[in-house]
Write a protein that holds these residues in place. Structure first.
Motif, PDB file in Angstrom:
ATOM      1  N   TYR A  23     -13.819  32.084  -8.704  1.00 46.24           N
ATOM      2  CA  TYR A  23     -14.147  30.720  -8.274  1.00 46.24           C
ATOM      3  C   TYR A  23     -13.645  30.460  -6.857  1.00 46.24           C
ATOM      4  CZ  TYR A  23     -15.902  28.991 -12.785  1.00 46.24           C
ATOM      5  OH  TYR A  23     -16.651  28.764 -13.925  1.00 46.24           O
ATOM      6  N   GLU A  24     -12.452  30.942  -6.537  1.00 48.54           N
ATOM      7  CA  GLU A  24     -11.916  30.763  -5.187  1.00 48.54           C
ATOM      8  C   GLU A  24     -12.763  31.502  -4.157  1.00 48.54           C
ATOM      9  OE1 GLU A  24      -7.748  31.724  -5.006  1.00 48.54           O
ATOM     10  OE2 GLU A  24      -7.308  30.466  -6.739  1.00 48.54           O
ATOM     11  N   ASP A  73      -8.012  35.409 -17.003  1.00 51.96           N
ATOM     12  CA  ASP A  73      -8.002  34.071 -16.403  1.00 51.96           C
ATOM     13  C   ASP A  73      -7.775  34.162 -14.892  1.00 51.96           C
ATOM     14  OD1 ASP A  73      -8.360  32.925 -18.919  1.00 51.96           O
ATOM     15  OD2 ASP A  73      -6.203  32.790 -19.266  1.00 51.96           O
ATOM     16  N   GLU A  74      -6.887  35.051 -14.481  1.00 51.97           N
ATOM     17  CA  GLU A  74      -6.627  35.244 -13.054  1.00 51.97           C
ATOM     18  C   GLU A  74      -7.880  35.740 -12.344  1.00 51.97           C
ATOM     19  OE1 GLU A  74      -3.268  37.857 -12.604  1.00 51.97           O
ATOM     20  OE2 GLU A  74      -2.081  36.697 -14.042  1.00 51.97           O
ATOM     21  N   ASP A 118     -10.342  32.825 -12.030  1.00 49.12           N
ATOM     22  CA  ASP A 118      -9.859  31.921 -10.977  1.00 49.12           C
ATOM     23  C   ASP A 118     -10.131  32.503  -9.590  1.00 49.12           C
ATOM     24  OD1 ASP A 118      -8.982  30.151 -12.907  1.00 49.12           O
ATOM     25  OD2 ASP A 118      -6.877  30.750 -12.764  1.00 49.12           O
TER      26      ASP A 118
END
Length: 91
Positions: free
Chosen positions: A79-80, A72-73, A76
């Motif tokens: 996406y960032e 998940d990290e 994320d």
């Protein structure tokens, strides 16, 4: 600022960027000896807006103590990072 009209090549570049960002994130934090399998799927479509769908699965050795939330990290982080990457595709 909006995105320019994206070609199939542009979409492939964006997809590769996201895939590599996730892979590098995970491999930079988890020993390859602990990874049994890693599956990353990136779908990028553009009509009136950019639609991105990412799925990632990490299968670890049963003796690994790595927190599975690292996936998940990684997603994320991808996406960032995408926001900055898209600067080259803006009008």
């Amino acid at each position: 600022m909006s995105l320019k009209k994206l070609s199939d090549r542009d979409l492939d570049e964006i997809s590769s960027f996201l895939y590599n960002t996730i892979s590098d994130f995970i491999l930079g934090r988890v020993s390859s000896k602990e990874i049994v399998d890693i599956e990353i799927t990136v779908s990028v479509e553009y009509t009136d807006r950019l639609d991105v769908d990412i799925t990632a699965e990490l299968h670890l050795d049963e003796l690994s103590d790595v927190d599975p939330r690292i996936v998940d990290e990684a997603v994320d982080a991808a996406y960032e990072a995408l926001e900055s990457f898209l600067e080259g595709y803006r009008e």
